[in-house]
Design an enzyme around this catalytic site. Structure first.
Site, mmCIF file in Angstrom:
data_model
loop_
_atom_site.group_PDB
_atom_site.id
_atom_site.type_symbol
_atom_site.label_atom_id
_atom_site.label_comp_id
_atom_site.label_asym_id
_atom_site.label_seq_id
_atom_site.Cartn_x
_atom_site.Cartn_y
_atom_site.Cartn_z
ATOM 1 N N GLY A 146 -68.638 -53.314 -53.232
ATOM 2 C CA GLY A 146 -68.122 -54.603 -52.753
ATOM 3 C C GLY A 146 -68.184 -55.686 -53.813
ATOM 4 O O GLY A 146 -67.210 -56.395 -54.062
ATOM 5 N N ARG A 147 -69.334 -55.824 -54.482
ATOM 6 C CA ARG A 147 -69.474 -56.915 -55.450
ATOM 7 C C ARG A 147 -68.776 -56.614 -56.783
ATOM 8 O O ARG A 147 -68.797 -57.430 -57.699
ATOM 9 C CB ARG A 147 -70.957 -57.253 -55.659
ATOM 10 C CG ARG A 147 -71.830 -56.074 -56.041
ATOM 11 C CD ARG A 147 -73.312 -56.400 -55.922
ATOM 12 N NE ARG A 147 -74.158 -55.228 -56.099
ATOM 13 C CZ ARG A 147 -74.476 -54.361 -55.152
ATOM 14 N NH1 ARG A 147 -74.001 -54.532 -53.933
ATOM 15 N NH2 ARG A 147 -75.262 -53.328 -55.393
ATOM 16 N N LYS A 177 -79.306 -57.747 -40.588
ATOM 17 C CA LYS A 177 -78.112 -57.494 -39.759
ATOM 18 C C LYS A 177 -78.533 -56.836 -38.445
ATOM 19 O O LYS A 177 -78.042 -57.200 -37.374
ATOM 20 C CB LYS A 177 -77.148 -56.539 -40.482
ATOM 21 C CG LYS A 177 -76.440 -57.145 -41.660
ATOM 22 C CD LYS A 177 -75.402 -56.168 -42.207
ATOM 23 C CE LYS A 177 -74.863 -56.608 -43.545
ATOM 24 N NZ LYS A 177 -73.981 -55.657 -44.184
ATOM 25 N N GLU A 228 -69.287 -61.243 -39.617
ATOM 26 C CA GLU A 228 -68.739 -62.561 -39.973
ATOM 27 C C GLU A 228 -67.220 -62.482 -40.125
ATOM 28 O O GLU A 228 -66.473 -63.314 -39.605
ATOM 29 C CB GLU A 228 -69.342 -63.057 -41.307
ATOM 30 C CG GLU A 228 -70.812 -63.412 -41.250
ATOM 31 C CD GLU A 228 -71.734 -62.219 -41.497
ATOM 32 O OE1 GLU A 228 -71.291 -61.056 -41.327
ATOM 33 O OE2 GLU A 228 -72.908 -62.451 -41.837
ATOM 34 N N GLU A 257 -77.784 -58.816 -55.903
ATOM 35 C CA GLU A 257 -77.596 -57.706 -54.961
ATOM 36 C C GLU A 257 -77.666 -56.369 -55.715
ATOM 37 O O GLU A 257 -77.965 -55.336 -55.124
ATOM 38 C CB GLU A 257 -76.250 -57.839 -54.222
ATOM 39 C CG GLU A 257 -76.198 -57.025 -52.936
ATOM 40 C CD GLU A 257 -74.991 -57.324 -52.061
ATOM 41 O OE1 GLU A 257 -75.153 -57.924 -50.987
ATOM 42 O OE2 GLU A 257 -73.870 -56.959 -52.462
ATOM 43 N N LYS A 280 -64.433 -54.348 -47.088
ATOM 44 C CA LYS A 280 -64.509 -52.946 -47.509
ATOM 45 C C LYS A 280 -64.751 -52.053 -46.293
ATOM 46 O O LYS A 280 -64.052 -51.085 -46.074
ATOM 47 C CB LYS A 280 -65.629 -52.792 -48.545
ATOM 48 C CG LYS A 280 -65.805 -51.373 -49.019
ATOM 49 C CD LYS A 280 -66.832 -51.280 -50.136
ATOM 50 C CE LYS A 280 -67.196 -49.829 -50.372
ATOM 51 N NZ LYS A 280 -68.158 -49.633 -51.432
ATOM 52 N N HIS A 328 -77.132 -84.386 -65.035
ATOM 53 C CA HIS A 328 -77.484 -85.609 -64.311
ATOM 54 C C HIS A 328 -78.223 -85.321 -63.015
ATOM 55 O O HIS A 328 -78.346 -86.196 -62.167
ATOM 56 C CB HIS A 328 -76.219 -86.442 -64.061
ATOM 57 C CG HIS A 328 -75.617 -86.926 -65.352
ATOM 58 N ND1 HIS A 328 -76.042 -88.068 -65.982
ATOM 59 C CD2 HIS A 328 -74.692 -86.360 -66.158
ATOM 60 C CE1 HIS A 328 -75.361 -88.221 -67.108
ATOM 61 N NE2 HIS A 328 -74.544 -87.192 -67.241
HETATM 62 O O1 F6P Z 1 -74.120 -57.402 -46.471
HETATM 63 C C1 F6P Z 1 -73.828 -57.294 -47.807
HETATM 64 C C2 F6P Z 1 -72.470 -56.716 -48.031
HETATM 65 O O2 F6P Z 1 -72.434 -55.387 -47.637
HETATM 66 C C3 F6P Z 1 -72.022 -56.882 -49.459
HETATM 67 O O3 F6P Z 1 -72.486 -55.884 -50.284
HETATM 68 C C4 F6P Z 1 -70.542 -56.914 -49.314
HETATM 69 O O4 F6P Z 1 -69.913 -57.414 -50.448
HETATM 70 C C5 F6P Z 1 -70.411 -57.794 -48.098
HETATM 71 O O5 F6P Z 1 -71.494 -57.410 -47.271
HETATM 72 C C6 F6P Z 1 -69.124 -57.684 -47.342
HETATM 73 O O6 F6P Z 1 -68.886 -56.381 -46.932
HETATM 74 P P1 F6P Z 1 -67.465 -55.927 -46.445
HETATM 75 O O7 F6P Z 1 -66.514 -56.080 -47.575
HETATM 76 O O8 F6P Z 1 -67.616 -54.498 -46.029
HETATM 77 O O9 F6P Z 1 -67.068 -56.799 -45.283
#
Ligand code: F6P
Length: 536
Positions: free
Chosen positions: A266-267, A501, A212, A352, A206, A383
């Site tokens: 995002g979620r 972060k 990452e 979240e 987003k 199990h």
């Molecule tokens: O760090 C959490 C977050 O901001 C989430 O809310 C989001 O889904 C995820 O990181 C990834 O964010 P992006 O889509 O901006 O890379």
């Protein structure tokens, strides 16, 4: 505004719980109408939800509904659907419902109807996925794309990954892979099985600033560029984002970018361009069926009275245990291989959204908020950890989710699977008394008794299709929304993820030995230990 815990409706529930807490489900089930009374069946949604195996009475349910009414859940829902800025800490509307608004009725943000821009992105997605799936859109050497790797994390990973897994049965497109972890092993183990000539990378972010995702995307880009040169990026990368500038800086042309907007959290974004992997895997028509299911649940949530409103009921039951019984976790046990990633998806969606402790007035809350969500596919759990669920000292309310008809009949597997589902919820509710333990040595009877009274919801889905999956996901989204409204939270921000972060950004140069550690003695020592042994 009256504090939540000072509300008369809250106080009434406190009184009620003291009477109900010690009732047994065996007693409550002496009411022969109980299952019927505490079941919602909705043919349109293809759902049957039995919540009778909960420690509630008619009066408790009525008082819980009073609480929802006093917190104006329905007016807040209307605000969400009509684009009011209910995400107040970020001053944003929350419109994942507009993305799946199949009626196409206008939805306004600051006086502008957002539906045309949503439809335009969907038209571009449809065109792209059709060309990709048919082989018209090829890689740098002219070969058909066989593998698609989604690089994203959190909402840009969990939703599409869960749905791709759930709809595997319908898959007829390229093979999907998901890379999320910044641990180099994730991308390395993924690409080592792939042919760069036939691989497409989707960079899903987003913000397009997530460390990452950008780290993984750069590694993937180097892998492609090393083989086919910089020009090949256009053939092997697309981006899903709200941030056009950052996408272009990364080197992806905006023609290969599929846009979404700040009004999609995002979620809550799998319905938007973030759903691209789903459309690649099963085709755009099936992606639209997923949206249609969610839209149907949206209408239900918005228009159904509280008494028969499925997400509201599930939210109230969670509040009942979380706030009045003090149970801290809520388990999700899918009795479907296809739904195995649902618990981890729901962890982000729920935790979240409602893992917060500051209310609408900027004050610390004096009550519990979001539950700890966890789970695993049911029979596997039986199990491993079900021992604790049945006989441990902790009570774990759980959702059992099963399919009436599996996508494919394989021998008598499904009957065995569902027999386990029904048996577990029966055993958890009613247990086994001392007198009922048979053929056992006297000294072992107490070990073999089961107290029962362990609450469950049984969620039966007619069959697993894109439509019913859309219904199910939207059901949980609105459950989370309802709880957030009652707890007075902004369910759509996520400030709690920021501090880690920032600190990681500060520590990173220290791991190259460029800076001295300026932390507490524990963190300093950990960094020193790492630096002294790490092979550069
Ligand atoms: O760090 C959490 C977050 O901001 C989430 O809310 C989001 O889904 C995820 O990181 C990834 O964010 P992006 O889509 O901006 O890379």
């Amino acid at each position: 505004m009256t504090k939540l815990t000072d509300k008369i409706e809250w106080q009434n529930l406190l009184n009620n719980v003291s009477q109900v807490k010690n009732s047994s489900l065996r007693e409550l089930f002496k009411d022969s109408q109980r299952a019927e009374k505490f079941t919602v069946k909705n043919d349109n949604l293809k759902l049957y939800i039995d919540y009778s195996k909960n420690i509630i009475t008619d009066e408790s349910m009525k008082l819980l509904i009073d609480l929802a009414k006093s917190c104006d859940v329905n007016s807040y829902a209307k605000k969400m659907f009509t684009g009011e800025k209910i995400n107040w800490t970020e001053n944003r509307p929350v419109l994942h419902t507009a993305i799946r608004n199949r009626s196409n009725a206008p939805v306004y943000v600051d006086g502008v109807d957002v539906m045309p821009q949503i439809n335009a992105v969907f038209a571009k997605m449809k065109d792209f996925t059709e060309k990709l799936r048919s082989g018209e859109r090829v890689g740098a050497t002219g070969l058909k794309i066989a593998d698609v790797v989604n690089i994203g994390i959190g909402g840009s990973d969990l939703g599409p990954k869960m749905v791709c897994e759930a709809l595997q049965f319908y898959a007829d497109g390229p093979k999907l892979h998901f890379v999320s972890n910044v641990d180099g092993a994730d991308i390395d183990e993924t690409i080592k099985q792939l042919d760069p000539a036939t691989t497409l990378f989707i960079v899903a972010s987003k913000t397009f600033t997530t460390q990452e995702t950008l780290t993984n995307a750069n590694t993937a880009k180097n892998w492609i560029v090393d083989k086919f040169g910089t020009e090949s990026v256009a053939k092997h990368f697309i981006a899903l984002s709200t941030n056009k500038t950052a996408v272009e800086e990364f080197g992806i042309d905006s023609n290969n970018m599929f846009e979404f907007w700040d009004f999609v959290g995002g979620r809550y974004s799998l319905w938007s361009a973030i759903g691209m992997p789903i459309a690649c895997l099963v085709g755009f028509d099936k992606f639209e069926e997923l949206l249609a299911g969610a839209h149907e649940m949206d209408k239900h949530f918005l228009n159904e009275p509280y008494e028969t409103n499925i997400p509201v009921k599930l939210a109230l039951l969670d509040i009942w245990y979380n706030n009045f019984f003090g149970y801290e976790t809520h388990a999700v046990f899918p009795y479907s291989y296809y739904l195995s990633k649902l618990p981890s998806y729901l962890q982000q969606a729920d935790m979240e959204s409602n893992g917060k402790s500051t209310n609408r007035d900027g004050e610390k809350v004096d009550y519990q908020t979001g539950s700890i969500i966890w789970g695993e596919p049911g029979t596997n759990g039986q199990h491993s950890f079900y021992q604790l669920v049945h006989q441990g000292t902790k009570i774990i309310p759980a959702d059992f989710i099963g399919l009436v008809n599996p996508p494919k009949k394989v021998g008598d597997h499904h009957e065995k699977l569902m027999a386990n589902f029904f048996a577990q919820t029966e055993a958890l509710a009613f247990g086994l008394t001392h007198d009922e333990v048979i053929d056992t040595e006297e000294g072992l009877i107490s070990y073999k008794t089961f107290d029962g009274n362990r609450p469950t919801n049984s969620i039966l889905i007619d069959e697993l299709t894109p439509y019913t999956l859309g219904v199910l996901i939207a059901m949980y989204e609105h459950k989370i929304f309802t709880e957030g409204v009652i707890w007075g939270l902004d369910s759509f921000d996520q400030w709690g993820v920021q501090l880690g972060k920032v600190l990681a950004g500060r520590i990173l140069p220290e791991l190259s030995g460029d800076k001295n550690s300026m932390h507490d003695s524990s963190t300093n020592a950990l960094i020193r230990e790492y630096n002294s042994k790490h092979k550069k």
